[in-house]
Design an enzyme around this catalytic site. Structure first.
Site, PDB file in Angstrom:
ATOM      1  N   GLU A  86      10.577   1.128   9.857  1.00 31.61           N
ATOM      2  CA  GLU A  86      11.411   2.153   9.671  1.00 31.61           C
ATOM      3  C   GLU A  86      10.688   3.643   9.878  1.00 31.61           C
ATOM      4  O   GLU A  86      10.049   4.036   9.121  1.00 31.61           O
ATOM      5  CB  GLU A  86      12.031   2.232   8.103  1.00 31.61           C
ATOM      6  CG  GLU A  86      12.738   0.906   7.640  1.00 31.61           C
ATOM      7  CD  GLU A  86      14.018   0.669   8.405  1.00 31.61           C
ATOM      8  OE1 GLU A  86      14.593   1.719   8.874  1.00 31.61           O
ATOM      9  OE2 GLU A  86      14.715  -0.355   8.103  1.00 31.61           O
ATOM     10  N   LYS A 138       0.815  -0.981   0.065  1.00 28.83           N
ATOM     11  CA  LYS A 138      -0.070   0.165  -0.151  1.00 28.83           C
ATOM     12  C   LYS A 138       1.110   1.192  -0.031  1.00 28.83           C
ATOM     13  O   LYS A 138       1.511   1.501   0.965  1.00 28.83           O
ATOM     14  CB  LYS A 138      -1.042  -0.082   1.218  1.00 28.83           C
ATOM     15  CG  LYS A 138      -1.986   1.280   0.907  1.00 28.83           C
ATOM     16  CD  LYS A 138      -2.436   1.750   2.529  1.00 28.83           C
ATOM     17  CE  LYS A 138      -1.502   2.751   2.825  1.00 28.83           C
ATOM     18  NZ  LYS A 138      -1.426   3.914   2.140  1.00 28.83           N
TER      19      LYS A 138
HETATM   20  N1  LIG Z   1      13.285   5.002   8.685  1.00 22.60           N
HETATM   21  C1  LIG Z   1      12.877   5.169   7.540  1.00 22.60           C
HETATM   22  O1  LIG Z   1      13.320   4.515   6.867  1.00 22.60           O
HETATM   23  C2  LIG Z   1      11.981   6.265   6.795  1.00 22.60           C
HETATM   24  C3  LIG Z   1      12.124   6.423   5.512  1.00 22.60           C
HETATM   25  C4  LIG Z   1      11.284   7.525   4.933  1.00 22.60           C
HETATM   26  C5  LIG Z   1      10.473   8.152   5.804  1.00 22.60           C
HETATM   27  N2  LIG Z   1      10.378   8.041   7.187  1.00 22.60           N
HETATM   28  C6  LIG Z   1       9.354   8.782   7.976  1.00 22.60           C
HETATM   29  O2  LIG Z   1       7.927   8.804   7.463  1.00 22.60           O
HETATM   30  C7  LIG Z   1       7.679   9.778   7.835  1.00 22.60           C
HETATM   31  C8  LIG Z   1       6.873  10.721   6.718  1.00 22.60           C
HETATM   32  O3  LIG Z   1       5.917  10.128   5.983  1.00 22.60           O
HETATM   33  P1  LIG Z   1       4.556  10.167   6.180  1.00 22.60           P
HETATM   34  O4  LIG Z   1       4.359  11.579   6.575  1.00 22.60           O
HETATM   35  O5  LIG Z   1       4.013   9.603   4.867  1.00 22.60           O
HETATM   36  O6  LIG Z   1       4.233   9.166   7.285  1.00 22.60           O
HETATM   37  P2  LIG Z   1       2.949   8.527   7.768  1.00 22.60           P
HETATM   38  O7  LIG Z   1       3.212   7.690   8.922  1.00 22.60           O
HETATM   39  O8  LIG Z   1       1.816   9.620   7.910  1.00 22.60           O
HETATM   40  O9  LIG Z   1       2.452   7.559   6.529  1.00 22.60           O
HETATM   41  C9  LIG Z   1       3.169   6.818   5.995  1.00 22.60           C
HETATM   42  C10 LIG Z   1       2.342   5.638   5.398  1.00 22.60           C
HETATM   43  O10 LIG Z   1       1.578   5.057   6.495  1.00 22.60           O
HETATM   44  C11 LIG Z   1       0.123   5.165   5.905  1.00 22.60           C
HETATM   45  N3  LIG Z   1      -0.760   5.450   7.062  1.00 22.60           N
HETATM   46  C12 LIG Z   1      -0.890   6.472   7.942  1.00 22.60           C
HETATM   47  N4  LIG Z   1      -2.138   6.274   8.583  1.00 22.60           N
HETATM   48  C13 LIG Z   1      -2.250   4.834   8.558  1.00 22.60           C
HETATM   49  C14 LIG Z   1      -3.077   4.333   9.138  1.00 22.60           C
HETATM   50  N5  LIG Z   1      -3.813   4.587  10.246  1.00 22.60           N
HETATM   51  N6  LIG Z   1      -3.054   2.895   9.150  1.00 22.60           N
HETATM   52  C15 LIG Z   1      -2.226   2.461   7.950  1.00 22.60           C
HETATM   53  N7  LIG Z   1      -1.627   3.230   7.380  1.00 22.60           N
HETATM   54  C16 LIG Z   1      -1.318   4.363   7.587  1.00 22.60           C
HETATM   55  C17 LIG Z   1       0.174   6.183   4.948  1.00 22.60           C
HETATM   56  O11 LIG Z   1      -0.874   6.011   3.949  1.00 22.60           O
HETATM   57  C18 LIG Z   1       1.639   6.029   4.007  1.00 22.60           C
HETATM   58  O12 LIG Z   1       1.443   5.008   3.359  1.00 22.60           O
HETATM   59  C19 LIG Z   1       8.567  10.815   8.387  1.00 22.60           C
HETATM   60  O13 LIG Z   1       8.566  10.614   9.810  1.00 22.60           O
HETATM   61  C20 LIG Z   1      10.021  10.181   8.121  1.00 22.60           C
HETATM   62  O14 LIG Z   1      11.012  10.214   9.112  1.00 22.60           O
HETATM   63  C21 LIG Z   1      11.360   6.963   7.707  1.00 22.60           C
END
Ligand SMILES: NC(=O)c1ccc[n+]([C@@H]2O[C@H](COP(=O)([O-])OP(=O)(O)OC[C@H]3O[C@@H](n4cnc5c(N)ncnc54)[C@H](O)[C@@H]3O)[C@@H](O)[C@H]2O)c1
Length: 483
Positions: A256, A181
């Site tokens: 991650e 997803k």
């Molecule tokens: N550690 C790593 O490897 C790494 C790499 C890239 C980004 N990140 C982190 O990702 C974050 C930025 O990305 P973002 O704003 O898209 O994060 P996010 O957590 O809002 O979203 C990430 C994913 O989770 C999904 N998601 C959101 N709420 C959900 C729920 N309730 N149930 C299931 N899925 C859900 C989103 O649709 C998306 O696909 C930052 O904190 C960044 O540090 C970490």
């Protein structure tokens, strides 16, 4: 206007069980170009029932995929890798259109994303077990590794292609099936990967891409007992939630999550190299990178010199639409991201920080922001505690090595850290004291397919890349053999 050499790469249906489908409800999600604010496509908002059907399809297809030899799986993965590289330009155009990053960065991400497929195609051939001498006479203990089964991935928008291949490549190489997803902001890059996976001959059901409401799809992926593993990249808050949702079915997890990387500059560092590293680490992808330098900790005696050099360097960045030649910084992903950056800067300035450069929206409007350097920043400010996810470098001052280590570790996160120093003893001492999964030493770029990417503390669980990355998709079993 998005024009591709191969228009077939712009797919707006989901790829489930080898078929291209719309949502059974007819619902859709809009995809917006962050540089223009215009809608460029709509994709299906699939239902929980469709997610279940995708998982069922994956569960049916996986046993045959698993039975193939690793070399046979590698052949298909190599074909996928080659197709991705052959379509690098189109894939980069799609990514820039939905994510905003400059085309040069998008091209780089495609090559980086493809490298994981090539690497794991080969690593899949080396999932060795072990033979342990038994404490009992005439027997041996043989350890073997087996694919976990059906896996799910939930990925973020900041690296729309690489965050998928980092998970799918080891999973498929290990003999697992995957339901992905992607983030709702960037589904087109994911669907284009599926077009090429189909062409490469990845069997139906082994790689699926499903788009829609994260709670609906995530709810099914986490609750369904046929899914044996979830790999998630995104925010720490959502990671915690998904971990809870996976508890009833006790899935394996790779998480991650967010970071708050310290970038430590000691007085013996090559300051020009430190500035070059800072530029790569901080301003790439408009600062929207989990391993981005979030806090610059600079030794007092070189603080002013480093600040001046960095403020000078950021003036060379060209802000604009990612499709324009020479642009080095695109827009932020959306208005909410921009508002967060503004509120962090306002908080810092209210507490006494100075703006050396930027600190305002760009004249282009939309979600463009001027690259910013802040001085006189204190560890008590919000900007020291939260992930900025924008082109803002806050500079903190320290006096001693011990103080630098204390400040660096003073966070719940533990993803990446950076150290600039020449004294090798200092480099070792500091690196070993840092509570982080990755440390860049005199280097602002740390991620590669051959290294075990991942974090400590609230930055997550598990590793991606290298031999450690494929173990995340394998079960360990032992046979106690009487001879
Ligand atoms: N550690 C790593 O490897 C790494 C790499 C890239 C980004 N990140 C982190 O990702 C974050 C930025 O990305 P973002 O704003 O898209 O994060 P996010 O957590 O809002 O979203 C990430 C994913 O989770 C999904 N998601 C959101 N709420 C959900 C729920 N309730 N149930 C299931 N899925 C859900 C989103 O649709 C998306 O696909 C930052 O904190 C960044 O540090 C970490």
């Amino acid at each position: 206007m998005l024009t591709l050499n191969n228009p077939a790469l712009l797919r707006t249906e989901c790829y489930l069980n080898g078929e291209w489908v719309t949502a059974d409800t007819g619902d859709t999600l809009s995809v917006t170009n962050p540089a223009t604010g215009k809608i460029i496509a709509t994709v299906p908002a699939c239902s929980a029932a469709q997610t279940r059907a995708a998982i069922d399809g994956a569960a049916l297809a996986q046993p045959d995929w698993r039975k193939r030899t690793a070399a046979a799986r590698a052949k298909v993965l190599h074909a996928w890798h080659q197709l991705i590289l052959a379509h690098q330009e189109d894939l980069a155009q799609l990514m820039t259109a939905e994510q905003g990053k400059p085309l040069a960065e998008a091209r780089g991400e495609i090559a980086y994303a493809a490298a994981f497929i090539q690497w794991f195609a080969e690593e899949g051939k080396r999932t060795y077990g072990d033979v342990i001498p038994s404490p009992f006479p005439n027997s041996r203990i043989v350890v073997i590794k087996e694919p976990v089964g059906v896996c799910a991935a939930i990925t973020p928008w900041n690296f729309p292609t690489a965050m998928i291949t980092r998970k799918v490549a080891p999973a498929l190489a290990a003999g697992c099936a995957m339901v992905v997803k992607p983030a709702e902001q960037t589904p087109l890059s994911a669907l284009a990967l599926a077009v090429l996976a189909e062409q490469a001959g990845i069997p139906a059901g082994i790689f699926n891409v499903i788009t829609g409401d994260p709670r609906v799809i995530g709810g099914e992926l986490t609750a369904n007992e046929k899914v044996r593993k979830l790999s998630f990249t995104g925010s720490t808050a959502v990671g915690r939630l998904l971990m809870q949702q996976c508890a009833p079915t006790l899935k394996k997890l790779s998480l991650e999550l967010g970071g708050n990387a310290p970038f430590i500059v000691f007085d013996d560092a090559d300051l020009d190299a430190a500035v070059a590293g800072a530029m790569a680490s901080k301003y790439r992808n408009s600062g929207q990178t989990c391993v981005c330098a979030n806090r610059f900790l600079v030794q007092a005696s070189v603080y002013n010199a480093f600040a001046e050099k960095l403020a000078q360097a950021v003036t060379t960045l060209k802000v604009g639409h990612g499709t324009e030649v020479d642009v080095t910084q695109g827009p932020l992903i959306d208005e909410a991201a921009l508002c967060k950056v503004e509120s962090l800067i306002a908080d810092a300035v209210a507490g006494g920080a100075n703006i050396l450069n930027g600190g305002r929206r760009h004249a282009l409007g939309g979600t463009f922001y001027v690259p910013t350097v802040l001085t006189n920043v204190l560890p008590t400010m919000r900007v020291a505690k939260e992930e900025i996810f924008g082109p803002v470098a806050p500079l903190f001052k320290f006096e001693t090595e011990a103080e630098a280590i204390q400040m660096a570790n003073d966070t719940e996160f533990g993803l990446a850290a950076y150290v600039y120093a020449r004294d090798i003893g200092r480099v070792w001492r500091v690196s070993e004291a840092l509570e982080y999964g990755m440390v860049g030493i005199n280097s602002g770029v740390i991620s590669t397919e051959v290294a075990p990417f991942g974090g400590q503390k609230s930055s997550g669980l598990g590793r991606e890349g290298s031999k450690y990355g494929i173990d995340e998709y394998m079960e360990i079993k032992y046979l106690h053999m009487g001879l």
